[in-house]
Every structure is written in C-alpha cells, then in structure tokens.
Design an enzyme around this catalytic site. Sequence first.
Site, short mmCIF file in Angstrom:
data_model
loop_
_atom_site.label_atom_id
_atom_site.label_comp_id
_atom_site.label_asym_id
_atom_site.label_seq_id
_atom_site.Cartn_x
_atom_site.Cartn_y
_atom_site.Cartn_z
CG HIS A 104 -2.09 1.04 1.27
ND1 HIS A 104 -2.46 1.71 0.29
CD2 HIS A 104 -3.02 1.10 2.24
CE1 HIS A 104 -3.80 2.34 0.61
NE2 HIS A 104 -3.83 1.95 1.80
CG HIS B 49 -4.18 1.09 -8.42
ND1 HIS B 49 -5.51 0.72 -7.92
CD2 HIS B 49 -3.56 1.92 -7.34
CE1 HIS B 49 -5.60 1.53 -7.13
NE2 HIS B 49 -4.81 2.33 -6.62
CG ASP C 80 2.93 4.39 -3.76
OD1 ASP C 80 2.65 5.50 -3.03
OD2 ASP C 80 2.22 3.53 -3.32
N1 ACO Z 1 5.19 -5.74 -11.02
C1 ACO Z 1 5.04 -7.07 -11.87
N2 ACO Z 1 4.07 -7.67 -12.12
C2 ACO Z 1 2.84 -7.42 -11.32
C3 ACO Z 1 2.70 -6.00 -10.53
C4 ACO Z 1 4.11 -5.41 -10.28
N3 ACO Z 1 4.22 -4.39 -9.58
N4 ACO Z 1 1.62 -6.05 -10.23
C5 ACO Z 1 0.76 -6.76 -10.46
N5 ACO Z 1 1.55 -7.76 -11.27
C6 ACO Z 1 1.07 -9.17 -11.91
C7 ACO Z 1 1.12 -10.00 -10.80
O1 ACO Z 1 2.26 -10.69 -10.80
C8 ACO Z 1 -0.24 -10.82 -11.33
O2 ACO Z 1 0.43 -11.70 -12.50
P1 ACO Z 1 -0.27 -13.33 -12.74
O3 ACO Z 1 -1.77 -12.93 -13.28
O4 ACO Z 1 0.70 -13.67 -13.78
O5 ACO Z 1 -0.18 -14.01 -11.50
C9 ACO Z 1 -1.12 -9.80 -12.08
O6 ACO Z 1 -0.44 -8.88 -12.42
C10 ACO Z 1 -2.01 -9.34 -11.16
O7 ACO Z 1 -1.52 -9.11 -10.13
P2 ACO Z 1 -2.20 -9.06 -8.56
O8 ACO Z 1 -1.04 -8.99 -7.45
O9 ACO Z 1 -3.20 -10.34 -8.48
O10 ACO Z 1 -3.02 -7.67 -8.35
P3 ACO Z 1 -3.81 -6.89 -7.07
O11 ACO Z 1 -4.85 -6.12 -7.68
O12 ACO Z 1 -4.18 -8.01 -6.03
O13 ACO Z 1 -2.57 -6.20 -6.59
C11 ACO Z 1 -1.01 -4.35 -6.24
C12 ACO Z 1 -2.42 -4.71 -6.71
C13 ACO Z 1 -0.92 -5.08 -4.64
C14 ACO Z 1 -0.94 -2.91 -6.18
C15 ACO Z 1 0.10 -5.12 -6.78
O14 ACO Z 1 0.17 -4.44 -8.26
C16 ACO Z 1 1.37 -4.89 -6.33
O15 ACO Z 1 1.89 -5.65 -5.47
N6 ACO Z 1 2.10 -3.75 -6.83
C17 ACO Z 1 3.48 -3.34 -6.36
C18 ACO Z 1 3.29 -2.77 -5.01
C19 ACO Z 1 2.88 -1.48 -5.16
O16 ACO Z 1 3.01 -0.59 -6.03
N7 ACO Z 1 2.01 -0.84 -4.18
C20 ACO Z 1 1.28 0.57 -4.37
C21 ACO Z 1 -0.10 0.33 -4.69
S1 ACO Z 1 -0.95 1.97 -4.96
C22 ACO Z 1 -1.19 2.41 -3.18
O17 ACO Z 1 -1.44 1.41 -2.66
C23 ACO Z 1 -1.33 3.59 -2.81
#
Ligand code: ACO
Length: 460
Positions: A300, A340, A396
Amino acid sequence: MKMDTISAIILEAAENAKTETKDATSSRKVMSSGWPIKCTIGPGLEGAIACDSKVGYVNGSKGALIYRGYDILDLCVHSNYEEVCYLLIHGELPTKSQFSEFNEKMKDFRSVNSTLRKLMGFPVEEMGAMSALRLGTNFMRHEMTQLDKRGFKPKGVATISADEDSIPMETPPTGEKSAKYEFKRQKRRKPSPDEASGVEACYHLIAGVATIAAAISRLQGGLLPIEPDPELSHAANLLYMINGERPSYDDERIMDVALILHADHGMNASTFASMVVASTLSDFYFSVGSGIAALNGPLHGGANEEVIRVLDKVLAYEGTPEQWVTEELSKKSKIPGFGHRVYKTYDPRARVLGPLAEHLVKSHPDQKPIFDAAKKVEKKVVATLGKEKKIFPNVDYYSGIIYRCLGLAPEMYTPIFAVSRVAGWTARMLEYGANNRIFRPRARYTGHFDREYAPIKKRK
Ligand code: ACO
C-alpha cells in the site's frame, strides 16, 4: 491563480489522459442506493460494496479520480490542499468566510505542543517513522479527544493529577504509609456542534498529523522540531517544519499538488481499516491510527519508499535498467510502484507526478540519473506488462523522486502520504458515521468439523 509552469504541466497531463482513454468504456453511473445489493466478491473483498459514499470516485477503466464530483486534475490546477480538505469533509467548496474560518482552525490545530512533548519522551530516532506517527496520533487523542478531555466521561469518574516528574502508582512507595494523589473532577461542558459531530477532530487530525510527521523527521535527523508558521499554507508549513526554511514557490506548489493527489482514493486498505475501527464507535484518533498502520505496508503506502530504494538499486546495477526489469520479471518479482487493484490503465496521479518529477529534477540535477532510470524502467515494464496485464505506474512510482528533490528522507515518504490521506480517512469516517453500522463481514469456513481432542502425548 496565475497559470504557472506547474499548472501548465498538469493541464498537459490531463489532456493526454483524455486523448489516451477516449475509447475506454466509462462507468459514470450513480448507483441507486438501498440495501441489500448483489455484487460479485473476490478474495480480499475485491468487488465487494461496503457502503454508499459521495466522497470520491475512482474510475479504473478511464484512469480518473474524482473528489466530490470534481476531477482531481482540475483541483490540482485551480485549488489547494486546504480547500480540498474542506471539500472532502463538507461536500462543497467553501465560501470565503467558511474558508477563512477553516484556515483559522487549521492554524490553531497545527500547534500540537503537548503531543510533541509526550512524543519526545520516546526514542523517536530509534522508531520507524510510521510507528512514531501512530503513537503521535494517540497522544493527540489525549490532547483533544472529547472522550478523554472534554467532559464526556461518565459520572463519578475522576482523573489523577500528578507531578510531571512522578508516576502515579496504586501501591504506596516504600517507607510511606499511603500514597497521596490529588483527584480532580473534570468540568463538564456542552460540546460545540462541530465537536459533537466529530468535525473538530477531523480538522485537528488533518492539521496536527502534519506537524507530528515534520517533528518526527527532525527528531530522526537529530534536530529539534520547529513550530508551524501561521503565515504559511499547509504544504509550505510541512516543508518548512521539516527542512527549517521556507520553500520556494515551485516546491510549495508541487508539495501542495502531491497532497491533493493523495488525499482520498476510494475504499483502499487504509481507508477501510480506519472506517472499520470508527464503525465500532471508537474515536477518530484511534481510527486514524489504524489507517496509518494499514498504510505502512509495502503493498500500500509503503511502496513509495520501496520504489526509491529499488531505483537506487537499478542505478547501481551493472546492466541497463531494461535488463534489470527483464531479470526481475523472470524471477516473478513485482516491481514496486506498478500495478493497481482498481486502475487498469495509467493512474491519473502518476500521470501528473511523472512530469512534475521531470520538472523538479531540472533544478536538482543530482536527481536526474534516478529520474532517467525510472523512465527507462517504466517504458520497459509498460511495454512488457501494460497490454497483457494492464500494469502501469501507480501513484507511488514518481512521488519518491519528488520528495527526494523536496529534501525529504525516504523514511518520511509514507508518513507524508498519511499526512495527506488523513483528509480522506476522516471525510469517509464522518460520512459513514452519519448512518453507522458496525462492519462485520464473514469468512468462508474451509476447516474441519467434529475433530476428537488428542492429549499432547498422543500427538504425532
Ligand atoms: N510488477 C510486476 N507484475 C505485477 C505487478 C508489479 N508491480 N503488480 C501486479 N503484477 C502482476 C502479478 O504478478 C499478477 O500476475 P499473474 O496474473 O501472472 O499472477 C497480475 O499482475 C495481477 O496482480 P495481483 O497482485 O493479483 O493484483 P492485485 O490487484 O491483487 O494487486 C497491487 C495490486 C498490490 C498494487 C500489486 O500490483 C502490487 O503488488 N504492486 C506493487 C506494490 C505497489 O506498487 N503498491 C502500491 C499500490 S498503490 C497504493 O496502494 C497507494
């Protein structure tokens, strides 16, 4: 307001957003209210609708964010953080007199000296900044809360007043027959309507959390906190209380835009956490403390600090930024600052923060290499995952570079996020509280039934 370079940058980003998302299907329908409703729910409550709200709307397919009906990019061009706080809390932009009254309160509430005195009794320099911030909001509760201080105590409850240096104890100290404490009954007085509704606590938290965050930054750098300057805006005060000098126009304006962009974002984890606590009729100070705790996580708000650390690693990496991305993705790592839960296109906040970071590094050439590396990483990640997985930069991704240019230490990036998000947390708690119902979802039970207890000796 004169059309400055920063406004021009934001307008250009808004124009790009419009062009690039013109074909995206947009759901702008106001949903009819009334319960119960049907929705499809995934793990982590994905898709669940927990309440009605008029505070803000995230349009994930268009990549748009609206506060009380106003597009955030419009607010960034024409408004300021204080006005946005008023808008989020009250639902309307303030009139001149409402705004001046609000600003007077903010000035007053920015001084949280008694909170800082208590906080400085702790080893803040050894604590995580978010942990210290959460502690600070707890002390603000003591300073102000209606429950503790303002005569809301049930009849017959007394408070113990002791010397500042002594610790009241139940057991008499050795050698004394009895310990003597002075018991003082709280004066009961009628709270003002703003206090009773919680609005006053919202203002107090919005103003005071900024002062606490700045003080933590100073204390962690071995410096003493600085008093807020009544002449300065919220954004300028924040930078002033951290850096010890009044910021330039551009720095203040960019900090203000960053605060506006982070102020609210639907039912995200920290907002939901604070609302869950508030729904138990716990007060707003405890609730904001839970919001801070939830925001701390690297999935987050903690991601902004993680981004800058990762970009530093990219700079130190022996290959190119593009090769670094390929290597990370081959290990199935998630790149911080991308992806996201709601946006399946560019996060509108990243659209603005990227060009603003580019503008800032012109006056901070030492940060140009990290910005250039960030651009290359962005291009590669979007080229690899954009179309297929809808992974784009989120809020972010560029905020850390901006904060670094503004003189903030990486440990402060997430606290600064909290400083801004207090507005959204409190606005939504206030709104939900008007028709409060304690949050109580269920878990789908997938465990055993009817197991027979085995004594420890017989267990394998
Ligand atoms: N880098 C590479 N691959 C990613 C990323 C990333 N940052 N985010 C998602 N993916 C991929 C996942 O590996 C997954 O792939 P798969 O289908 O092959 O398994 C697919 O995209 C879906 O990802 P999820 O994690 O299921 O998406 P979710 O909606 O649950 O998570 C989240 C969203 C937590 C923001 C995720 O994208 C993440 O962990 N990002 C990195 C951390 C981050 O930047 N957080 C800040 C978010 S904004 C905020 O909170 C203010």
